[in-house]
Design a protein around this motif. Structure first.
Motif, PDB file in Angstrom:
ATOM      1  N   PRO A 241      44.007  47.053  51.927  1.00  0.00           N
ATOM      2  CA  PRO A 241      43.254  45.854  51.545  1.00  0.00           C
ATOM      3  C   PRO A 241      42.487  46.023  50.241  1.00  0.00           C
ATOM      4  O   PRO A 241      42.449  45.108  49.416  1.00  0.00           O
ATOM      5  N   ALA A 242      41.895  47.199  50.034  1.00  0.00           N
ATOM      6  CA  ALA A 242      41.177  47.447  48.781  1.00  0.00           C
ATOM      7  C   ALA A 242      42.149  47.504  47.604  1.00  0.00           C
ATOM      8  O   ALA A 242      41.866  46.974  46.517  1.00  0.00           O
ATOM      9  N   GLY A 243      43.309  48.124  47.790  1.00  0.00           N
ATOM     10  CA  GLY A 243      44.317  48.181  46.740  1.00  0.00           C
ATOM     11  C   GLY A 243      44.834  46.798  46.388  1.00  0.00           C
ATOM     12  O   GLY A 243      45.034  46.478  45.208  1.00  0.00           O
ATOM     13  N   PHE A 244      45.072  45.984  47.405  1.00  0.00           N
ATOM     14  CA  PHE A 244      45.479  44.611  47.150  1.00  0.00           C
ATOM     15  C   PHE A 244      44.415  43.871  46.351  1.00  0.00           C
ATOM     16  O   PHE A 244      44.728  43.135  45.408  1.00  0.00           O
ATOM     17  N   SER A 245      43.152  44.070  46.696  1.00  0.00           N
ATOM     18  CA  SER A 245      42.064  43.382  46.008  1.00  0.00           C
ATOM     19  C   SER A 245      42.042  43.732  44.525  1.00  0.00           C
ATOM     20  O   SER A 245      41.824  42.866  43.669  1.00  0.00           O
ATOM     21  N   LEU A 246      42.269  44.990  44.207  1.00  0.00           N
ATOM     22  CA  LEU A 246      42.293  45.413  42.803  1.00  0.00           C
ATOM     23  C   LEU A 246      43.479  44.803  42.063  1.00  0.00           C
ATOM     24  O   LEU A 246      43.346  44.332  40.931  1.00  0.00           O
ATOM     25  N   ALA A 247      44.658  44.822  42.703  1.00  0.00           N
ATOM     26  CA  ALA A 247      45.842  44.233  42.078  1.00  0.00           C
ATOM     27  C   ALA A 247      45.653  42.733  41.874  1.00  0.00           C
ATOM     28  O   ALA A 247      46.014  42.179  40.824  1.00  0.00           O
ATOM     29  N   PHE A 248      45.090  42.071  42.859  1.00  0.00           N
ATOM     30  CA  PHE A 248      44.820  40.640  42.762  1.00  0.00           C
ATOM     31  C   PHE A 248      43.847  40.357  41.621  1.00  0.00           C
ATOM     32  O   PHE A 248      44.019  39.398  40.855  1.00  0.00           O
ATOM     33  N   ALA A 249      42.825  41.198  41.486  1.00  0.00           N
ATOM     34  CA  ALA A 249      41.834  41.010  40.433  1.00  0.00           C
ATOM     35  C   ALA A 249      42.465  41.128  39.053  1.00  0.00           C
ATOM     36  O   ALA A 249      42.165  40.346  38.143  1.00  0.00           O
ATOM     37  N   VAL A 250      43.368  42.104  38.888  1.00  0.00           N
ATOM     38  CA  VAL A 250      44.043  42.270  37.593  1.00  0.00           C
ATOM     39  C   VAL A 250      44.832  41.011  37.239  1.00  0.00           C
ATOM     40  O   VAL A 250      44.782  40.518  36.105  1.00  0.00           O
ATOM     41  N   ASN A 251      45.554  40.471  38.208  1.00  0.00           N
ATOM     42  CA  ASN A 251      46.330  39.257  37.953  1.00  0.00           C
ATOM     43  C   ASN A 251      45.430  38.074  37.610  1.00  0.00           C
ATOM     44  O   ASN A 251      45.774  37.251  36.755  1.00  0.00           O
TER      45      ASN A 251
END
Length: 398
Positions: A241-251
């Motif tokens: 979930p934290a990794g997804f949050s970071l990837a989502f933030a970059v996008n």
């Protein structure tokens, strides 16, 4: 202008937080409520559709009574519905309360845009809109991380309790820091005749409709991404979930960073050239990403990079088209804002539903739907720009 942007941005951010904060928890919601992916995605669709339809009500109401009273009512509805989401015992119950949450949250889209139109027009309005979007940009960067953090210390319900607190804070901000921007002599009584007259003007205006749908299909691509990304990033690519949050933030950073350049670029190069260049870039990057994923070389870095570039172009499109669509309709800014928002949200909700029919948890359906939105955005934008140039030429001749 900075103070107004901060206040309007904080109010406007509550709605996006209601979307972005629970994205990392969508797989957990599916497991906790024993629901499939399509049902969990329906919690987003219900929010978006209700959010869009409710704007038809808040806009005219805000034109009649001023900007603050609708804010009080909408935020109250949003708060009560958020509590309902926190205590939902089934996916059906969650979908219903998410819809009611959207009914309340819609006011935080309509009224701030109308307030911006009350205060400024043209490039100044674009600058203020971009500053508001800068404040809103904390949502895709911080909200998913906050949601991921909350589910490490509690379950997904804790996210909605935190959103309840945020809604109450926004109610206090409205009461103490937001001035009334619509004077009594500019208020328009709400009746069927006025609504039909105003709607007839807007629906028959090819520029308003064109710009609205350009922003609508552009925003639809982002809604498709929001509805699908958590399952793609955590399911196909195994992110936490934290990794997804970071990837989502970059996008999302690409979108909001570019939105800050919309005003200055419009002043320097002209609004129409900026829109034309942005829609071409958006379509090119989205189609290229789809082709790479289709060819089997769309790994996680490729998807994140491609979406970053496509969303950066999108960041130039949406604030500019919002302002340009409202500019000629200052006397019915509330109705124009609400009708435009409704058309955009319903368009986005429809695209999420269509994508859900083909979604299998992998990236290909997601980027395919985004590419389709980009192509439709390009076609509509080129047509609308041509109409606007034709109108300008006729005015110059006259």
């Amino acid at each position: 202008m900075f103070r107004a942007a901060l206040i309007l941005g904080l109010l406007s951010a509550v709605g996006p937080f209601a979307i972005d904060m629970y994205l990392p928890a969508m797989p957990a919601i599916a497991a906790g409520l024993q629901a499939d992916v399509a049902a969990v995605q329906a919690t987003l669709t219900a929010y978006f559709v209700a959010f869009g339809i409710a704007q038809l009500f808040y806009g005219p109401w805000a034109d009649q009574v001023g900007r603050k009273m609708p804010l009080y009512a909408g935020i109250a509805i949003f708060t009560l519905a958020t509590i309902g989401c926190a205590i939902a015992s089934s996916i059906t119950m969650l979908i219903v309360f998410r819809a009611i949450q959207g009914l309340g949250g819609a006011v935080l889209m309509v009224v701030p845009r109308a307030v911006i139109r009350d205060m400024h027009t043209g490039p100044a309005a674009t600058r203020l809109m971009a500053m508001v979007m800068l404040v809103i940009s904390v949502s895709p960067m911080l909200a998913p991380l906050a949601g991921a953090g909350l589910i490490t210390i509690g379950d997904w319900r804790l996210i909605f309790w935190v959103l309840t607190v945020a809604a109450l804070l926004s109610l206090g901000l409205t009461a103490t820091a937001l001035p009334e921007t619509l004077p009594q002599d500019k208020r328009v009584p709400v009746n069927v005749r006025n609504l039909l007259r105003g709607a007839k003007v807007l629906l028959r205006d090819p520029v308003f409709m064109g710009l609205t749908l350009v922003g609508g299909f552009g925003f639809s691509s982002f809604m498709v991404f929001i509805a699908s990304a958590s399952f793609v990033y955590t399911g196909q690519f195994g992110l936490s979930p934290a990794g997804f949050s970071l990837a989502f933030a970059v996008n999302a950073i690409g979108f909001f960073a570019a939105s800050q350049a919309a005003g200055p670029m419009g002043e320097r190069y002209g609004v129409l050239p900026v829109i034309r260049l942005a829609v071409i870039g958006f379509a090119a990057f989205a189609i290229a990403l789809f082709a790479l994923v289709w060819a089997g070389i769309g790994g996680l870095p490729v998807i994140i990079g491609g979406l970053f570039l496509a969303n950066a172009c999108l960041g130039l499109i949406i604030p500019t088209t919002m302002v340009m669509a409202l500019d000629p309709h200052g006397d019915i800014a509330g109705l124009a804002s609400s009708l435009g928002g409704t058309l955009q949200m319903v368009t986005g909700g429809a695209m999420v539903v269509v994508t859900g029919l083909f979604f299998d948890g992998t990236a290909l359906p997601m980027v395919g739907a985004i590419a389709l939105c980009a192509v439709l955005t390009l076609m509509l934008a080129l047509r609308t720009v041509a109409v606007m140039q034709h109108n300008d030429a006729k005015l110059a001749e006259g």
